[in-house]
Motif scaffolding. Structure first.
Motif, PDB file in Angstrom:
ATOM      1  N   LYS A  35     -12.735  26.898   7.749  1.00 21.24           N
ATOM      2  CA  LYS A  35     -13.961  27.093   8.527  1.00 21.24           C
ATOM      3  C   LYS A  35     -14.726  28.274   7.958  1.00 21.24           C
ATOM      4  O   LYS A  35     -14.134  29.202   7.438  1.00 21.24           O
ATOM      5  CB  LYS A  35     -13.618  27.329   9.996  1.00 21.24           C
ATOM      6  CG  LYS A  35     -12.936  26.127  10.640  1.00 21.24           C
ATOM      7  CD  LYS A  35     -12.613  26.394  12.087  1.00 21.24           C
ATOM      8  CE  LYS A  35     -12.057  25.172  12.755  1.00 21.24           C
ATOM      9  NZ  LYS A  35     -13.072  24.310  13.338  1.00 21.24           N
ATOM     10  N   TRP A  61     -17.009  29.735  14.416  1.00 22.62           N
ATOM     11  CA  TRP A  61     -16.547  29.219  13.127  1.00 22.62           C
ATOM     12  C   TRP A  61     -16.934  27.763  13.016  1.00 22.62           C
ATOM     13  O   TRP A  61     -16.691  26.978  13.931  1.00 22.62           O
ATOM     14  CB  TRP A  61     -15.027  29.374  13.010  1.00 22.62           C
ATOM     15  CG  TRP A  61     -14.587  30.793  13.014  1.00 22.62           C
ATOM     16  CD1 TRP A  61     -14.163  31.525  14.091  1.00 22.62           C
ATOM     17  CD2 TRP A  61     -14.555  31.675  11.892  1.00 22.62           C
ATOM     18  NE1 TRP A  61     -13.866  32.806  13.698  1.00 22.62           N
ATOM     19  CE2 TRP A  61     -14.082  32.926  12.356  1.00 22.62           C
ATOM     20  CE3 TRP A  61     -14.867  31.524  10.543  1.00 22.62           C
ATOM     21  CZ2 TRP A  61     -13.925  34.017  11.512  1.00 22.62           C
ATOM     22  CZ3 TRP A  61     -14.697  32.622   9.707  1.00 22.62           C
ATOM     23  CH2 TRP A  61     -14.233  33.844  10.193  1.00 22.62           C
ATOM     24  N   ASP A  62     -17.562  27.385  11.901  1.00 26.57           N
ATOM     25  CA  ASP A  62     -17.994  26.010  11.649  1.00 26.57           C
ATOM     26  C   ASP A  62     -17.103  25.382  10.582  1.00 26.57           C
ATOM     27  O   ASP A  62     -16.705  26.041   9.623  1.00 26.57           O
ATOM     28  CB  ASP A  62     -19.447  25.988  11.156  1.00 26.57           C
ATOM     29  CG  ASP A  62     -20.416  26.590  12.160  1.00 26.57           C
ATOM     30  OD1 ASP A  62     -20.157  26.501  13.376  1.00 26.57           O
ATOM     31  OD2 ASP A  62     -21.430  27.164  11.722  1.00 26.57           O
ATOM     32  N   ASP A  63     -16.809  24.088  10.748  1.00 27.05           N
ATOM     33  CA  ASP A  63     -16.009  23.382   9.743  1.00 27.05           C
ATOM     34  C   ASP A  63     -16.705  23.438   8.389  1.00 27.05           C
ATOM     35  O   ASP A  63     -17.916  23.255   8.289  1.00 27.05           O
ATOM     36  CB  ASP A  63     -15.792  21.920  10.134  1.00 27.05           C
ATOM     37  CG  ASP A  63     -14.815  21.771  11.293  1.00 27.05           C
ATOM     38  OD1 ASP A  63     -14.263  22.781  11.762  1.00 27.05           O
ATOM     39  OD2 ASP A  63     -14.598  20.624  11.730  1.00 27.05           O
ATOM     40  N   THR A  73     -12.138  20.078   4.917  1.00 26.67           N
ATOM     41  CA  THR A  73     -10.919  19.528   5.503  1.00 26.67           C
ATOM     42  C   THR A  73      -9.995  19.090   4.380  1.00 26.67           C
ATOM     43  O   THR A  73     -10.423  18.409   3.450  1.00 26.67           O
ATOM     44  CB  THR A  73     -11.242  18.329   6.421  1.00 26.67           C
ATOM     45  OG1 THR A  73     -12.130  18.774   7.455  1.00 26.67           O
ATOM     46  CG2 THR A  73      -9.989  17.757   7.047  1.00 26.67           C
TER      47      THR A  73
END
Length: 172
Positions: free
Chosen positions: A126, A135-137, A140
């Motif tokens: 993040k 917190w932003d992704d 992944t």
């Protein structure tokens, strides 16, 4: 000068006056971070807490008198991050950890990335969000690549990230 156990983890501080090292007692894994003044040999325990694991999170040439130290004193599962003065041991909470396995910091010791384990054994990286504490992704990573894909560091501008990446290949 430790006669009981060898020192395995140590760092030269950017103030060119101190060496930092991590040491536990008899293998209990309750790590402490120590600062040793090179000229005098005087050592101070920067993390003098019982049953707490401390770890050096980051050092920077731009902030030579400071070290970021993670402490799991509030929650044994997660390390909150403190800015600690290398010479005095004075500390100030920088980041309260609400569920991350680790963080990446830029040269100004600003938290930029947070690593979080996903339910499937993977990793979610993040980035610091536009709101304080959000917190932003960012990225992944599946379980198969979670041990071999990770952030390394930011460049001097702070705009570019170096990353080990094994997704879609058999090497990182």
């Amino acid at each position: 000068a430790d006669k009981m156990r060898p020192v395995r983890i140590y760092f030269w501080a950017f103030d060119n006056e101190h060496i930092l090292y991590q040491q536990d007692t008899g293998g209990d894994e309750n790590w402490h971070v120590y600062s040793v003044e090179v000229a005098s040999g005087k050592a101070i325990d920067l993390t003098p807490f019982e049953k707490v694991a401390a770890r050096v999170e980051s050092l920077s040439h731009l902030r030579p008198k400071a070290v970021l130290i993670g402490l799991n004193d509030r929650n044994p599962q997660f390390h909150d991050v403190y800015t600690v003065d290398i010479a005095s041991g004075k500390r100030e909470l920088l980041l309260q950890n609400e569920g991350f396995a680790g963080f990446s910091f830029d040269d100004n010791l600003v938290p930029r990335l947070a690593l979080q384990m996903s339910a499937d054994g993977g990793l979610v990286i993040k980035k610091a969000g536009s709101k304080k504490g959000a917190w932003d992704d960012f990225l992944t990573v599946g379980q198969d690549d979670s041990l071999t894909t990770q952030p390394i560091d930011f460049d001097r501008s702070g705009r570019n990230l170096y990353l080990w990446d094994s997704r879609g290949r058999n090497t990182a």
